[in-house]
Design an enzyme around this catalytic site. Structure first.
Site, PDB file in Angstrom:
ATOM      1  N   SER A 150      62.365   2.789  50.455  1.00 26.92           N
ATOM      2  CA  SER A 150      62.907   4.132  50.627  1.00 26.92           C
ATOM      3  C   SER A 150      62.226   4.877  51.768  1.00 26.92           C
ATOM      4  O   SER A 150      62.294   4.465  52.919  1.00 26.92           O
ATOM      5  CB  SER A 150      62.784   4.886  49.299  1.00 26.92           C
ATOM      6  OG  SER A 150      63.506   6.092  49.322  1.00 26.92           O
ATOM      7  N   ASP A 174      66.746   9.131  54.563  1.00 25.96           N
ATOM      8  CA  ASP A 174      65.524   8.334  54.495  1.00 25.96           C
ATOM      9  C   ASP A 174      65.878   6.871  54.732  1.00 25.96           C
ATOM     10  O   ASP A 174      67.010   6.546  55.082  1.00 25.96           O
ATOM     11  CB  ASP A 174      64.794   8.549  53.170  1.00 25.96           C
ATOM     12  CG  ASP A 174      65.590   8.043  51.973  1.00 25.96           C
ATOM     13  OD1 ASP A 174      66.830   7.914  52.084  1.00 25.96           O
ATOM     14  OD2 ASP A 174      64.994   7.792  50.909  1.00 25.96           O
ATOM     15  N   ASP A 208      66.521   4.171  53.032  1.00 21.79           N
ATOM     16  CA  ASP A 208      67.638   3.498  52.364  1.00 21.79           C
ATOM     17  C   ASP A 208      68.810   4.433  52.114  1.00 21.79           C
ATOM     18  O   ASP A 208      69.747   4.086  51.405  1.00 21.79           O
ATOM     19  CB  ASP A 208      67.180   2.839  51.060  1.00 21.79           C
ATOM     20  CG  ASP A 208      66.694   3.840  50.024  1.00 21.79           C
ATOM     21  OD1 ASP A 208      66.327   4.976  50.402  1.00 21.79           O
ATOM     22  OD2 ASP A 208      66.661   3.493  48.829  1.00 21.79           O
ATOM     23  N   ASP A 211      69.306   7.141  50.355  1.00 19.01           N
ATOM     24  CA  ASP A 211      69.654   7.775  49.084  1.00 19.01           C
ATOM     25  C   ASP A 211      69.156   9.221  49.028  1.00 19.01           C
ATOM     26  O   ASP A 211      69.339   9.898  48.021  1.00 19.01           O
ATOM     27  CB  ASP A 211      69.141   6.964  47.884  1.00 19.01           C
ATOM     28  CG  ASP A 211      67.632   6.826  47.838  1.00 19.01           C
ATOM     29  OD1 ASP A 211      66.938   7.288  48.770  1.00 19.01           O
ATOM     30  OD2 ASP A 211      67.125   6.238  46.850  1.00 19.01           O
TER      31      ASP A 211
END
Length: 443
Positions: A98, A237, A239, A241
């Site tokens: 992340s 960010d 990834d 999410d």
């Protein structure tokens, strides 16, 4: 050994804490626990160099127990969740840390399109430690690995385009893809939707994910929005999410701001189910006041978007999230989705005559300081009498006008210290005192 799973899967320094062996063992654990033989598991990844290594190990572990693997390549976590929750897939595993630095990596297990619960994680953890003893499959029952050519993820992109409709047509936006997964989806999507797009952080090289860019370092995006005369900016960010927005003046609009704007719009339209917004203990008290003043209710949960989603189910809520930018629109997704959050924010902006700065101004902000104390013994802070006594004294000092929250990070070796109140100087001093004491007592 401590618990492997934190608030967002298993994380650690790649090839040090998070080894290929651990990934292989998790693959076997998932295959055994979900009885995946003859069934399909999808694996996605962000742009870290270590992802290829960990995807290969996961795939080997799963196929050794007879599960077929569909490798999506670089994809956002919500994109992986969408694919994993559709079709005949028994599970999904995302390889990503992340917002963490490139040297870290992580493994997130999803079932039914959402992150598995604590009970499933505990079972998986026991199976990981017994992975070598799990029965394998003979040659003619081994699973196969297939690499997606883009077809599996297309329905997710279509889903985003449908949610956006025409609200981006003619809009000038700047986006920061954090040199991560968003770079594979967001620029082309927003241009397809009719926006004039300026893109930052879209040149991943395996080592620059989140490096001075993205939702944790939005300074470049702030400057770009102002210089380009954009209507707003969207920072993701690694990834994708999470979402942190930037208004037309270059000011940040964090997860609390985005949630507040969307919740107030839904309250006004009568579409905020049960008039409930779910947020974590980290969300600013000003958000709670704004929702209450508009006739709604804010319900708080522990940190972690999984806890948010579970509370949303209990209270039949459709909107919830975290100050950090994890925001869940439960009527459209099963997990936090930065790109979808950006779409929902623009939908509100499109239906309003106000600019983003004006919408954000409707969410008051109580002064709040959050310090991340790098300490070796982050999980032992409650056992230290001196530190706890200092927290009690500081809480009494603030009284009913403020609050203090101390918690170990679930993703990093840090102790989070949050102090909120009406006096910025006072809360800053309290936060610094607690940070200094943590450094002295917990290292």
């Amino acid at each position: 050994m401590g618990r492997l799973f934190g608030t967002d899967g298993i994380r650690g320094v790649a090839n040090v804490d998070l080894t290929p062996t651990l990934a292989y063992d998790l693959g076997r654990a998932v295959g055994h626990h979900l009885d995946a033989a003859g069934r399909s598991v999808v694996i996605g990844q962000d742009t870290r160099r270590s992802c290829d290594m960990l995807v290969a190990s996961l795939s080997a572990g799963l196929t050794s127990l007879g599960a077929d693997v569909l490798q999506l390549g670089v994809v956002t976590t919500p994109g992986l969740a969408f694919v994993a929750g559709s079709g005949d897939h028994v599970a999904g595993i995302m390889v990503s840390a992340s917002h963490n630095p490139a040297a870290d990596n992580g493994l997130k297990v999803l079932s039914g399109g959402r992150k598995v619960d604590d009970e499933a994680e505990e079972i998986l953890e026991r199976l990981i430690f017994a992975a070598e003893a799990l029965p394998g499959r003979p040659n003619d029952e081994l699973g196969r690995v297939r690499r997606d050519d883009g077809q599996a993820i297309q329905p997710y992109i279509d889903h985003l385009a449908t949610a956006a409709a025409d609200v981006f047509d003619g809009l000038r936006i700047a986006i920061d893809c954090a040199n991560g997964s968003a770079a594979a989806v967001a620029p082309e999507l927003f241009r397809h939707l009719g926006a004039e797009v300026t893109v930052l952080g879209d040149a991943p090289d395996g080592s620059n994910i989140n490096l001075h860019c993205g939702s944790t370092h939005p300074e470049g995006l702030q400057a770009t929005v102002v210089a380009a005369g954009a209507d707003l900016g969207l920072a993701f960010d690694g990834d994708a999410d999470r979402l942190i927005a930037v208004d037309e003046r270059g000011a940040l609009v964090d997860g609390d701001g985005v949630m507040g704007i969307c919740a107030l719009a839904r309250l006004d339209a009568g579409t905020l189910r049960n008039n409930v917004l779910v947020a974590t203990v980290m969300s600013n008290g000003g958000l709670e006041r704004a929702i209450a003043d508009a006739g709604g209710q804010l319900i708080r949960t522990p940190v972690g978007d999984r806890h948010v989603y579970e509370a949303m189910e209990r209270h039949d809520a459709v909107l919830g999230g975290e100050q950090s930018g994890h925001i869940i629109f439960r009527d459209r997704a099963t997990t936090g989705d930065g790109i979808l959050s950006g779409i929902e924010l623009v939908r509100v902006l499109h239906g309003s005559a106000a600019k983003l700065s004006e919408l954000a101004g409707r969410i008051p902000r109580l002064p709040q300081v959050v310090l991340n104390s790098a300490v070796r013994h982050k999980d032992q802070w409650q056992l230290d009498p001196a530190f706890n006594a200092a927290v009690v004294r500081a809480t009494d000092r603030l009284g009913a006008t403020g609050r203090i929250l101390v918690r170990p990070s679930g993703t990093e070796p840090k102790l989070r210290i949050m102090v909120e109140g009406d006096d910025p100087a006072e809360i800053g001093a309290i936060a610094r005192e607690l940070d200094e004491l943590a450094q002295a007592r917990l290292n």
